[in-house]
Design an enzyme around this catalytic site. Sequence first.
Site, PDB file in Angstrom:
ATOM      1  N   ALA A 138      35.581  47.783  43.114  1.00 23.46           N
ATOM      2  CA  ALA A 138      34.704  46.930  42.311  1.00 23.46           C
ATOM      3  C   ALA A 138      33.242  47.180  42.660  1.00 23.46           C
ATOM      4  CB  ALA A 138      35.049  45.465  42.544  1.00 23.46           C
ATOM      5  N   GLY A 165      39.769  48.439  44.473  1.00 23.70           N
ATOM      6  CA  GLY A 165      40.161  48.617  43.081  1.00 23.70           C
ATOM      7  C   GLY A 165      40.378  50.067  42.703  1.00 23.70           C
ATOM      8  N   GLU A 184      43.811  50.683  43.668  1.00 24.97           N
ATOM      9  CA  GLU A 184      44.679  49.932  42.755  1.00 24.97           C
ATOM     10  C   GLU A 184      44.850  50.659  41.425  1.00 24.97           C
ATOM     11  OE1 GLU A 184      44.344  45.284  43.856  1.00 24.97           O
ATOM     12  OE2 GLU A 184      42.435  46.243  43.362  1.00 24.97           O
ATOM     13  N   GLU A 209      39.901  44.553  50.839  1.00 24.85           N
ATOM     14  CA  GLU A 209      39.300  43.358  50.236  1.00 24.85           C
ATOM     15  C   GLU A 209      39.143  42.182  51.195  1.00 24.85           C
ATOM     16  OE1 GLU A 209      40.798  45.665  46.640  1.00 24.85           O
ATOM     17  OE2 GLU A 209      41.428  45.347  48.709  1.00 24.85           O
TER      18      GLU A 209
END
Length: 265
Positions: free
Chosen positions: A71, A116, A119, A139
């Site tokens: 992110a 992310g 992910e 995270e």
Amino acid sequence: MGGEQRFGEFVSVRRHAYVAELVLDRPKAMNAVSTDMARSIGAACDALAQDGDARVVVVTSTHERAFCVGADLKERNSFSDAELVRQRPTARAAYTGVLELPMPTVAALHGFALGGGFELALACDLIVADPTAVVGLPEVSVGVIPGGGGTQLLPRRVGAARAAELIFTARRVEAAEARELGLVDQLVGEGEDRTEALALAARIAGNSPVGLRAAKRALRLGHGLDLRAGLEVEDAAWRSVAFSGDRAEGVAAFNEKRKPNWPGE
């Protein structure tokens, strides 16, 4: 079937015959996923999901030292609580867009694939990496949790305890250990992740597109079910292909000792 289509400033789709390459292209930020980039990933996946010519999708990066660093925390730092809430569905749509693509998907990793970014790779069916790859879900080290599917996809790959260790420690894992742990599926030569992922995708794309999508559906829907329920999922997927044009062509080509010409229906 070639060419390139842009989705906003940071994402493009390149065509290689029946393989579609979803390109993360925000090099100035190491592909950090901003709101605009998330929206573009979602839009590209929506288009690919409807594309009958795309038999396999490969997710790649234009940055030399990163697949995706997760992110965009600089953007996040500027958000009010209300803005963060409003942004959440856009972010989720990017990750679920990749996850829910109906055809097989391959991620090509080099450099950093963190948060992310990892992910997005976990949302793919297969992950190819070169020796420079560094993966992880850090995270909790910045006060949040993996929110792009990581808490659900990682244990499905490596088991609950291993996923807990990786998520709770927030540690980064280098390529060799990542392969050993099953965080990536293939380790290839340095700089060859994209080439090898596209080659793997081309081999997969030689098979029946109807069969590939049905097999993926059975794999995904059956995961986590008890055996009897899983076999019912498999049977439903089998029935969806048993009377298809692809099945008729596949059997005919086998008996005639020739390469199939899949109708894709």
